[in-house]
Scaffold this motif. Sequence first.
Motif, PDB file in Angstrom:
ATOM      1  N   ASP A 152       0.930  12.241  13.113  1.00  0.00           N
ATOM      2  CA  ASP A 152       1.125  11.036  12.321  1.00  0.00           C
ATOM      3  C   ASP A 152       0.387  11.191  10.995  1.00  0.00           C
ATOM      4  O   ASP A 152      -0.739  11.709  10.958  1.00  0.00           O
ATOM      5  CB  ASP A 152       0.581   9.810  13.060  1.00  0.00           C
ATOM      6  CG  ASP A 152       1.559   9.252  14.078  1.00  0.00           C
ATOM      7  OD1 ASP A 152       2.636   9.841  14.261  1.00  0.00           O
ATOM      8  OD2 ASP A 152       1.236   8.214  14.686  1.00  0.00           O
ATOM      9  N   HIS A 168       0.163   8.393   8.206  1.00  0.00           N
ATOM     10  CA  HIS A 168       0.663   7.081   7.814  1.00  0.00           C
ATOM     11  C   HIS A 168       0.183   6.605   6.452  1.00  0.00           C
ATOM     12  O   HIS A 168      -0.891   6.976   5.975  1.00  0.00           O
ATOM     13  CB  HIS A 168       0.250   6.043   8.863  1.00  0.00           C
ATOM     14  CG  HIS A 168       1.048   6.115  10.117  1.00  0.00           C
ATOM     15  ND1 HIS A 168       2.415   5.994  10.143  1.00  0.00           N
ATOM     16  CD2 HIS A 168       0.672   6.290  11.419  1.00  0.00           C
ATOM     17  CE1 HIS A 168       2.850   6.091  11.387  1.00  0.00           C
ATOM     18  NE2 HIS A 168       1.809   6.284  12.182  1.00  0.00           N
ATOM     19  N   ASP A 186       4.203   1.792   6.115  1.00  0.00           N
ATOM     20  CA  ASP A 186       5.035   2.363   7.165  1.00  0.00           C
ATOM     21  C   ASP A 186       5.493   1.313   8.167  1.00  0.00           C
ATOM     22  O   ASP A 186       4.746   0.409   8.551  1.00  0.00           O
ATOM     23  CB  ASP A 186       4.285   3.481   7.891  1.00  0.00           C
ATOM     24  CG  ASP A 186       4.158   4.731   7.039  1.00  0.00           C
ATOM     25  OD1 ASP A 186       4.749   4.777   5.945  1.00  0.00           O
ATOM     26  OD2 ASP A 186       3.455   5.668   7.470  1.00  0.00           O
ATOM     27  N   GLU A 187       6.720   1.482   8.628  1.00  0.00           N
ATOM     28  CA  GLU A 187       7.402   0.494   9.473  1.00  0.00           C
ATOM     29  C   GLU A 187       6.668   0.202  10.769  1.00  0.00           C
ATOM     30  O   GLU A 187       6.686  -0.927  11.255  1.00  0.00           O
ATOM     31  CB  GLU A 187       8.813   1.002   9.773  1.00  0.00           C
ATOM     32  CG  GLU A 187       9.670   0.083  10.598  1.00  0.00           C
ATOM     33  CD  GLU A 187      11.046   0.650  10.864  1.00  0.00           C
ATOM     34  OE1 GLU A 187      11.765   0.076  11.713  1.00  0.00           O
ATOM     35  OE2 GLU A 187      11.403   1.671  10.242  1.00  0.00           O
ATOM     36  N   GLU A 188       6.032   1.196  11.355  1.00  0.00           N
ATOM     37  CA  GLU A 188       5.424   0.975  12.671  1.00  0.00           C
ATOM     38  C   GLU A 188       4.050   0.309  12.602  1.00  0.00           C
ATOM     39  O   GLU A 188       3.495  -0.066  13.625  1.00  0.00           O
ATOM     40  CB  GLU A 188       5.320   2.274  13.458  1.00  0.00           C
ATOM     41  CG  GLU A 188       4.197   3.193  13.035  1.00  0.00           C
ATOM     42  CD  GLU A 188       4.007   4.358  13.998  1.00  0.00           C
ATOM     43  OE1 GLU A 188       2.931   4.406  14.630  1.00  0.00           O
ATOM     44  OE2 GLU A 188       4.898   5.213  14.116  1.00  0.00           O
ATOM     45  N   ASP A 206       6.804  -1.559  19.522  1.00  0.00           N
ATOM     46  CA  ASP A 206       7.472  -1.096  18.307  1.00  0.00           C
ATOM     47  C   ASP A 206       6.520  -1.025  17.123  1.00  0.00           C
ATOM     48  O   ASP A 206       6.812  -0.358  16.124  1.00  0.00           O
ATOM     49  CB  ASP A 206       8.635  -2.027  17.948  1.00  0.00           C
ATOM     50  CG  ASP A 206       9.640  -2.136  19.068  1.00  0.00           C
ATOM     51  OD1 ASP A 206      10.060  -1.090  19.590  1.00  0.00           O
ATOM     52  OD2 ASP A 206       9.998  -3.268  19.443  1.00  0.00           O
ATOM     53  N   THR A 207       5.416  -1.743  17.202  1.00  0.00           N
ATOM     54  CA  THR A 207       4.434  -1.753  16.121  1.00  0.00           C
ATOM     55  C   THR A 207       3.027  -1.560  16.675  1.00  0.00           C
ATOM     56  O   THR A 207       2.733  -1.970  17.801  1.00  0.00           O
ATOM     57  CB  THR A 207       4.496  -3.072  15.330  1.00  0.00           C
ATOM     58  OG1 THR A 207       4.301  -4.176  16.231  1.00  0.00           O
ATOM     59  CG2 THR A 207       5.824  -3.221  14.612  1.00  0.00           C
ATOM     60  N   LYS A 256       4.659  13.053  10.080  1.00  0.00           N
ATOM     61  CA  LYS A 256       5.649  11.999  10.295  1.00  0.00           C
ATOM     62  C   LYS A 256       5.034  10.640  10.033  1.00  0.00           C
ATOM     63  O   LYS A 256       3.826  10.451  10.167  1.00  0.00           O
ATOM     64  CB  LYS A 256       6.227  12.068  11.714  1.00  0.00           C
ATOM     65  CG  LYS A 256       5.211  11.952  12.834  1.00  0.00           C
ATOM     66  CD  LYS A 256       5.851  12.325  14.170  1.00  0.00           C
ATOM     67  CE  LYS A 256       4.833  12.301  15.296  1.00  0.00           C
ATOM     68  NZ  LYS A 256       4.472  10.952  15.727  1.00  0.00           N
ATOM     69  N   ARG A 257       5.887   9.682   9.678  1.00  0.00           N
ATOM     70  CA  ARG A 257       5.443   8.337   9.355  1.00  0.00           C
ATOM     71  C   ARG A 257       5.981   7.322  10.350  1.00  0.00           C
ATOM     72  O   ARG A 257       5.871   6.117  10.145  1.00  0.00           O
ATOM     73  CB  ARG A 257       5.867   7.984   7.928  1.00  0.00           C
ATOM     74  CG  ARG A 257       5.241   8.921   6.885  1.00  0.00           C
ATOM     75  CD  ARG A 257       5.700   8.647   5.486  1.00  0.00           C
ATOM     76  NE  ARG A 257       5.319   7.313   5.050  1.00  0.00           N
ATOM     77  CZ  ARG A 257       5.682   6.788   3.881  1.00  0.00           C
ATOM     78  NH1 ARG A 257       6.426   7.491   3.041  1.00  0.00           N
ATOM     79  NH2 ARG A 257       5.298   5.568   3.559  1.00  0.00           N
ATOM     80  N   TYR A 258       6.567   7.825  11.436  1.00  0.00           N
ATOM     81  CA  TYR A 258       7.102   6.978  12.500  1.00  0.00           C
ATOM     82  C   TYR A 258       6.935   7.739  13.806  1.00  0.00           C
ATOM     83  O   TYR A 258       6.692   8.944  13.808  1.00  0.00           O
ATOM     84  CB  TYR A 258       8.580   6.658  12.217  1.00  0.00           C
ATOM     85  CG  TYR A 258       9.158   5.586  13.108  1.00  0.00           C
ATOM     86  CD1 TYR A 258       8.716   4.267  13.011  1.00  0.00           C
ATOM     87  CD2 TYR A 258      10.147   5.886  14.045  1.00  0.00           C
ATOM     88  CE1 TYR A 258       9.240   3.283  13.830  1.00  0.00           C
ATOM     89  CE2 TYR A 258      10.675   4.907  14.864  1.00  0.00           C
ATOM     90  CZ  TYR A 258      10.213   3.605  14.762  1.00  0.00           C
ATOM     91  OH  TYR A 258      10.728   2.637  15.577  1.00  0.00           O
ATOM     92  N   THR A 284      12.394  11.932  12.747  1.00  0.00           N
ATOM     93  CA  THR A 284      12.571  11.212  11.492  1.00  0.00           C
ATOM     94  C   THR A 284      12.112  12.066  10.309  1.00  0.00           C
ATOM     95  O   THR A 284      12.398  11.711   9.158  1.00  0.00           O
ATOM     96  CB  THR A 284      11.817   9.868  11.486  1.00  0.00           C
ATOM     97  OG1 THR A 284      10.419  10.110  11.724  1.00  0.00           O
ATOM     98  CG2 THR A 284      12.363   8.927  12.545  1.00  0.00           C
TER      99      THR A 284
END
Length: 210
Positions: free
Chosen positions: A52, A54, A58-60, A69-70, A120-122, A127
Amino acid sequence: MTHVFWDVDTQVDFIDPGGKLYVAGSETIRANLARLTTFAHDRGIRIVASSDCHELADEELSNDPNFADTFPPHCMKGSPGQARIPETQLRDVLVVEPDTDLAEALALLEGHAGDILFHKRYFDVFTNPCVTPFVGALGLTQVTLYGVALDVCNRYAVEGLLAHHSNIAVTVVTDAVRAIDEQRRDELLAAWKARGVTLTTTAEATQITT
């Protein structure tokens, strides 16, 4: 046969009890993570890893996370918690960012014999748009996977490999993974085994020959 060890997110924020998103009990697998890493490097087995990396947008990430999901901010880019633990340090590593130009990344891969790290950012390593092309370019036939967390990032990695690269034999090292919800462990492992994933231990994984 092209075989790699696939290290999922063995980062300080997940594995250290003081980390921002500590996966309970994950410090108990550190010795096995070290054994797998050392074995791979000693035997010339490439390690493909994810981390990760981040940013606040970032969405999560959420200040009111649901832990499905978060999640609260963790593994922030450049922070101490974003670093990999000492036991899983990579060698001669090619770092591939999510926004890396694919053609440039594949050019760097040519002639590179060391480890590979996908940022990765998710949750889902896929992704990062370079992952699938890299897997294809490497000609992988076998992946031995471990790390954290079994029910989040490991799950996305395993199921992504099964979905996108069905020709690859996937093995999960069951004593070198931890889940956020350990009650889901047996359910997930059984489901993957039913889909053809091999389950093994660190002792067994480090007896292989190349």
